[in-house]
Scaffold this active site. Structure first.
Site, PDB file in Angstrom:
ATOM      1  N   ASP A  39     -10.935  -9.022 -26.919  1.00 21.22           N
ATOM      2  CA  ASP A  39     -10.111  -8.134 -26.105  1.00 21.22           C
ATOM      3  C   ASP A  39      -9.949  -8.769 -24.730  1.00 21.22           C
ATOM      4  O   ASP A  39     -10.930  -8.987 -24.016  1.00 21.22           O
ATOM      5  CB  ASP A  39     -10.803  -6.776 -25.995  1.00 21.22           C
ATOM      6  N   TYR A  64       4.055   0.131 -17.018  1.00 26.18           N
ATOM      7  CA  TYR A  64       4.310  -1.263 -17.388  1.00 26.18           C
ATOM      8  C   TYR A  64       4.874  -2.050 -16.194  1.00 26.18           C
ATOM      9  O   TYR A  64       4.435  -3.169 -15.902  1.00 26.18           O
ATOM     10  CB  TYR A  64       5.291  -1.285 -18.551  1.00 26.18           C
ATOM     11  N   LYS A  75       3.277  -5.242 -14.284  1.00 26.31           N
ATOM     12  CA  LYS A  75       3.973  -6.522 -14.259  1.00 26.31           C
ATOM     13  C   LYS A  75       4.285  -6.985 -12.838  1.00 26.31           C
ATOM     14  O   LYS A  75       4.274  -8.186 -12.549  1.00 26.31           O
ATOM     15  CB  LYS A  75       5.254  -6.430 -15.088  1.00 26.31           C
ATOM     16  N   THR A  98      11.608  -8.802 -29.571  1.00 21.92           N
ATOM     17  CA  THR A  98      10.352  -8.791 -30.310  1.00 21.92           C
ATOM     18  C   THR A  98      10.043  -7.356 -30.717  1.00 21.92           C
ATOM     19  O   THR A  98      10.806  -6.435 -30.410  1.00 21.92           O
ATOM     20  CB  THR A  98       9.188  -9.322 -29.448  1.00 21.92           C
TER      21      THR A  98
END
Length: 299
Positions: free
Chosen positions: A73, A172, A176, A206
Site C-alpha cells: 500500500d 481529488y 493533485k 482509463t
C-alpha cells in the site's frame, strides 16, 4: 533503437493498469528493470490483489525484460519503505520512482463524506509522500557514500483537476494540487543530492476516467495511456537530469508545461477594511482570470 533507460532501476506505483501499466512496459522496453507496484484494488481503492501487477511482470519478462511485482500500500509508511528495499534487494540499486497510484471518489462538496475525502487524500498525497520520502533518504545516503550527487528521479502524478480545477473533485483536485506543490518543493530540497523531481498531468482514457463523460473513438485514440509513457520514460532516464521542478501535461494530442502561480497586480497594504476592499476588488478585476480545464480558456 536507442534505449534511454538501459540498466536503470525504477519503481512504478499503480503499475498494473492504465497509465501505470504503459509506464512499466515502455520503461522495460527501454532497458529499465521495473518494480511493478499495485495494490490491485478497484478505482475507489477497495480490495487488493497482486495478480494484476504480476501480469505486467509476466509481460515484461516475455519481452526479455526484468521485473518484480510488489503489492504494498503506497500510503502505508512501512509498506512504502519495503517497496524501496525490495527494489534494492532485487536489482542492487534504485534510480527512479514513478508515483502513479490513485483512486477516485468524486462527489460535489455539499454531499462529500468524510471517508470520501480521507481515502482520496491518503492514497494520492500520503501515497506520494511516503515512497518519495524513503527513496529520498536512500539517495541521500548513497550521495554521502559516493561523496557526490547521484542521478535519482522522482516523478509524481498530478492532474488538470488540481492545477486548473474541476467541479465535483474537491478531494481529488486538492490532492493533485498538493502533489504539484510537493513536486516543486521537493525538487528544491533534493537537488543537492542529484535528484530531480518532476510531475506529469496525464489526459488518458482509463478505468479512472471512462465514465466521466462520453468519449468518441477519436478522443480515445488521443487519450490512449500510451501517449503518457514517453514522458515518464524520458524523465526516468539520465538524459533528463537538467530538468526539475516542472509539471508536464501529456495526452489529448499535446505535450505542455504547466506554469504555476505568479504574483499578479500589487498595491501597498491598507489597514482600513473598507478601503482595503475597494483596492482588493480593483486588483482582482485587473488580475488574469483562472484557467479553464484545458489550461487556456478563462473562467
Amino acid at each position: 533503437m536507442a534505449r534511454l533507460c538501459e540498466g536503470r532501476v525504477a519503481i512504478v506505483t499503480g503499475g498494473a493498469r492504465g497509465v501505470g501499466r504503459e509506464h512499466c512496459l515502455m520503461l522495460a522496453e527501454h532497458g529499465a528493470k521495473v518494480v511493478v507496484n499495485d495494490l490491485g484494488g478497484d478505482r475507489s481503492g477497495k480490495g487488493n490483489d497482486v495478480g494484476p501487477a504480476q501480469q505486467v511482470v509476466d509481460e515484461i519478462k516475455a519481452m526479455g525484460g526484468e521485473a518484480v511485482a510488489n503489492g504494498d500500500d503506497v500510503s502505508d509508511w512501512n509498506g512504502a519503505k519495503h517497496m524501496i528495499e525490495q527494489a534494492v534487494e532485487a536489482f542492487g540499486k534504485l534510480d527512479a520512482i514513478v508515483l502513479n497510484a490513485g483512486i477516485l471518489r468524486d462527489r460535489m462538496l455539499v454531499n462529500m463524506s468524510e471517508d470520501e475525502w480521507d481515502a482520496v487524500i491518503k492514497v494520492h498525497l500520503k501515497g506520494t509522500f511516503a515512497p518519495a520520502r524513503h527513496a529520498a533518504a536512500y539517495w541521500r545516503d548513497q550521495a554521502k557514500l559516493k561523496g557526490g550527487p547521484v542521478d535519482g528521479r522522482i516523478i509524481t502524478t498530478t492532474s488538470v483537476s488540481g492545477i486548473y480545477g474541476n467541479i465535483g473533485q474537491t478531494n481529488y483536485g486538492a490532492a493533485k494540487a498538493g502533489i504539484a506543490s510537493f513536486t516543486i518543493i521537493a525538487a528544491r530540497e533534493l537537488g543537492r543530492y542529484g535528484v530531480t523531481v518532476n510531475s506529469i498531468s496525464p489526459s488518458a482514457f482509463t478505468r479512472m476516467t471512462e465514465d466521466l463523460r462520453e468519449y468518441s473513438e477519436e478522443d480515445k485514440k488521443r487519450r490512449d495511456p500510451k501517449w503518457i509513457a514517453p514522458v515518464a520514460t524520458w524523465l526516468v532516464s539520465e538524459d533528463s537530469r537538467e530538468v526539475t521542478g516542472r509539471v508536464f501535461q501529456a495526452g489529448n494530442g499535446i505535450f505542455a508545461v504547466a506554469e504555476g502561480w505568479h504574483k499578479g497586480p500589487t498595491v501597498d497594504q491598507i489597514m482600513d477594511p473598507v478601503q482595503a476592499g475597494k483596492v482588493l476588488g480593483e486588483i482582482a478585476r485587473k488580475a488574469r482570470k483562472n484557467a479553464g480545464m484545458n489550461g487556456l480558456d478563462l473562467d
